[in-house]
Write an enzyme that holds these catalytic residues in place. Structure first.
Site, PDB file in Angstrom:
ATOM      1  CE  LYS A 138      94.815  38.784  82.975  1.00 45.24           C
ATOM      2  NZ  LYS A 138      94.001  39.589  82.042  1.00 45.24           N
TER       3      LYS A 138
ATOM      4  CE  LYS B 113     101.314  40.916  79.976  1.00 49.71           C
ATOM      5  NZ  LYS B 113      99.995  40.391  79.595  1.00 49.71           N
TER       6      LYS B 113
ATOM      7  CE  LYS C 152      95.601  49.390  87.396  1.00 51.12           C
ATOM      8  NZ  LYS C 152      94.860  48.726  87.862  1.00 51.12           N
TER       9      LYS C 152
HETATM   10  P1  TYM Z   1      94.448  44.854  77.795  1.00 58.11           P
HETATM   11  O1  TYM Z   1      93.458  45.384  78.254  1.00 58.11           O
HETATM   12  O2  TYM Z   1      95.326  43.797  79.742  1.00 58.11           O
HETATM   13  O3  TYM Z   1      95.692  45.464  77.605  1.00 58.11           O
HETATM   14  C1  TYM Z   1      95.118  46.740  75.927  1.00 58.11           C
HETATM   15  C2  TYM Z   1      96.231  46.077  75.574  1.00 58.11           C
HETATM   16  O4  TYM Z   1      97.362  46.959  75.652  1.00 58.11           O
HETATM   17  C3  TYM Z   1      98.716  45.994  75.597  1.00 58.11           C
HETATM   18  N1  TYM Z   1      99.839  45.704  75.798  1.00 58.11           N
HETATM   19  C4  TYM Z   1     100.453  45.857  75.973  1.00 58.11           C
HETATM   20  N2  TYM Z   1     101.555  46.123  74.740  1.00 58.11           N
HETATM   21  C5  TYM Z   1     102.886  46.347  74.942  1.00 58.11           C
HETATM   22  N3  TYM Z   1     103.666  45.963  75.824  1.00 58.11           N
HETATM   23  C6  TYM Z   1     103.341  45.699  77.397  1.00 58.11           C
HETATM   24  N4  TYM Z   1     103.495  44.958  78.399  1.00 58.11           N
HETATM   25  C7  TYM Z   1     101.582  45.142  77.063  1.00 58.11           C
HETATM   26  N5  TYM Z   1     101.046  45.226  78.020  1.00 58.11           N
HETATM   27  C8  TYM Z   1      99.073  45.581  77.474  1.00 58.11           C
HETATM   28  C9  TYM Z   1      97.684  44.503  74.744  1.00 58.11           C
HETATM   29  O5  TYM Z   1      98.096  43.890  73.925  1.00 58.11           O
HETATM   30  C10 TYM Z   1      96.288  45.441  74.773  1.00 58.11           C
HETATM   31  O6  TYM Z   1      96.695  44.376  72.731  1.00 58.11           O
HETATM   32  N6  TYM Z   1      91.871  40.996  76.261  1.00 58.11           N
HETATM   33  C11 TYM Z   1      92.477  42.059  76.153  1.00 58.11           C
HETATM   34  C12 TYM Z   1      91.221  44.076  76.084  1.00 58.11           C
HETATM   35  C13 TYM Z   1      90.433  42.509  74.579  1.00 58.11           C
HETATM   36  C14 TYM Z   1      90.460  43.117  73.676  1.00 58.11           C
HETATM   37  C15 TYM Z   1      89.666  42.874  72.523  1.00 58.11           C
HETATM   38  C16 TYM Z   1      91.235  43.246  72.647  1.00 58.11           C
HETATM   39  C17 TYM Z   1      89.174  42.856  75.116  1.00 58.11           C
HETATM   40  N7  TYM Z   1      88.286  42.003  74.160  1.00 58.11           N
HETATM   41  C18 TYM Z   1      88.933  42.290  71.704  1.00 58.11           C
HETATM   42  C19 TYM Z   1      91.632  42.775  71.256  1.00 58.11           C
HETATM   43  C20 TYM Z   1      90.165  43.274  70.514  1.00 58.11           C
HETATM   44  C21 TYM Z   1      93.422  42.667  77.264  1.00 58.11           C
HETATM   45  O7  TYM Z   1      93.258  42.206  78.348  1.00 58.11           O
HETATM   46  O8  TYM Z   1      94.420  43.719  76.984  1.00 58.11           O
END
Ligand code: TYM
Length: 326
Positions: free
Chosen positions: A111, A192, A195
């Site tokens: 990122k 992957k 967004k």
């Molecule tokens: P974020 O907001 O990028 O994504 C949210 C969730 O979606 C999953 N995900 C995917 N799963 C399958 N295929 C994909 N292409 C794909 N893109 C995203 C992510 O793995 C995630 O589960 N850092 C985290 C948010 C967060 C969090 C936490 C998660 C903050 N604190 C505590 C768990 C526990 C994030 O940016 O996810």
């Protein structure tokens, strides 16, 4: 009952990866577990985002959670910044983490790459994520595959803190599904779906109308052969379509493959499955947007319940480190 915690960043348009890798499983787990789900708005501040966009995206994401079937009576749904303990514990954990281990996080490298200015919070972001999880004595964290390294860090920080200051935190485990944990970009099936990096044609948004979903699947990149086979290495595009179909219908990607004699047939089946999956979510979302009081109410109640669990954990950590109680 296991304590479950997970979070999603507020971006107005959750995508198919977020849904299959995370949100769909949140809905399943709220039925059997003691679940906390958080819209992590503080995390969204690590990249440039305008205040108006963030405000709207937070509300939209909450509405999408509810529309997808998250039930505030069965779990705790809240916004991260409403519970001050997240930022407070993050500081204590920053004093536990090392600069070197944060530099090794692959998401930081990805990122941060190519940006003129990188916010320091982008580096410390996984520590805030560890605080999110550890505040709730979490046993299980349902996430997609891209969060694996962050969860490993959260485990390491919990263990290090416990070792240094005495038993304080539960050491959490990642719950990454076998199918649907890494949905790929429909145009670039070795990357992957994301967004921030996918083109509109490569990404299926939860808000896409059915005709757009169908068109994007029809144009999905496959390969020049004709055989439908689940083979991630040699046939990433076809395998991704099989995986989407399997995750959306509860099947197995390899077992589904022989049922298709052409790519066209597979693309149509994947499109139909996703359209069917999203239809009730879209309908309920439209109702919720027309009635914003429901969302605001749910978030207010959620924050109260979350705070009641988070406050004693923070106090325990503060005491353990030698901070005087006020
Ligand atoms: P974020 O907001 O990028 O994504 C949210 C969730 O979606 C999953 N995900 C995917 N799963 C399958 N295929 C994909 N292409 C794909 N893109 C995203 C992510 O793995 C995630 O589960 N850092 C985290 C948010 C967060 C969090 C936490 C998660 C903050 N604190 C505590 C768990 C526990 C994030 O940016 O996810």
């Amino acid at each position: 009952m296991a304590r479950v915690f997970s979070g999603i960043q507020p971006s107005g348009t959750l995508h198919l990866g977020n849904y299959l890798g995370a949100l769909q499983r949140f809905v399943q787990r709220q039925e059997v577990d003691d679940a906390y789900y958080c819209i992590v708005d503080l995390h969204a501040l690590t990249l440039e985002i305008s205040p108006d966009v963030l405000r709207q995206a937070t509300l939209d994401t909450a509405a999408l959670f509810l529309a997808a079937g998250i039930d505030p009576d069965r779990c705790v749904l809240f916004v991260q910044s409403h519970v001050a303990e997240h930022a407070q514990l993050a500081w204590l954990l920053e004093c536990t983490a090392s600069y070197g281990e944060l530099l090794r996080m692959t998401q930081f490298k990805d990122k941060g790459q190519g940006r003129e200015q990188v916010r320091s919070s982008l580096l410390t972001y996984p520590v805030l994520m560890a605080a999110d999880v550890l505040l709730y004595d979490t046993d299980m964290v349902p996430v997609g595959d891209d969060q694996r390294q962050h969860l490993e860090l959260a485990r390491n920080l919990a263990e290090r803190f416990n070792h240094r200051y005495g038993e304080t935190f539960v050491v959490p485990e990642a719950d990454i599904p076998e199918i649907g944990a890494r949905i790929m970009d429909l145009q670039l099936p070795t990357k992957k779906m994301s967004k921030s990096t996918s083109s509109p044609q490569g990404l299926i948004a939860l808000s896409d109308p059915p005709a757009d979903i169908e068109r994007k699947f029809r144009r999905a990149v496959t390969d020049s052969e004709t055989e439908v086979r689940y083979d991630l290495e040699h046939k990433p595009g076809v395998s991704n379509l099989l995986e989407i179909l399997a995750a959306a219908t509860g099947g197995d990607p390899a077992a589904l493959a022989p049922g298709f004699s052409s790519y066209g047939q597979l693309k149509q089946a994947a499109a139909d499955a996703v359209i069917e999956l999203f239809a009730p979510v879209r309908a309920r979302y439209a109702e919720l947007v027309a009635d914003p009081g429901v969302v605001a109410d749910a978030l207010r109640k959620g924050a109260e319940k979350a705070e009641a669990t988070a406050a004693p954990t923070l106090a325990r950590a503060q005491r353990a480190m030698g901070l005087l109680s006020a």
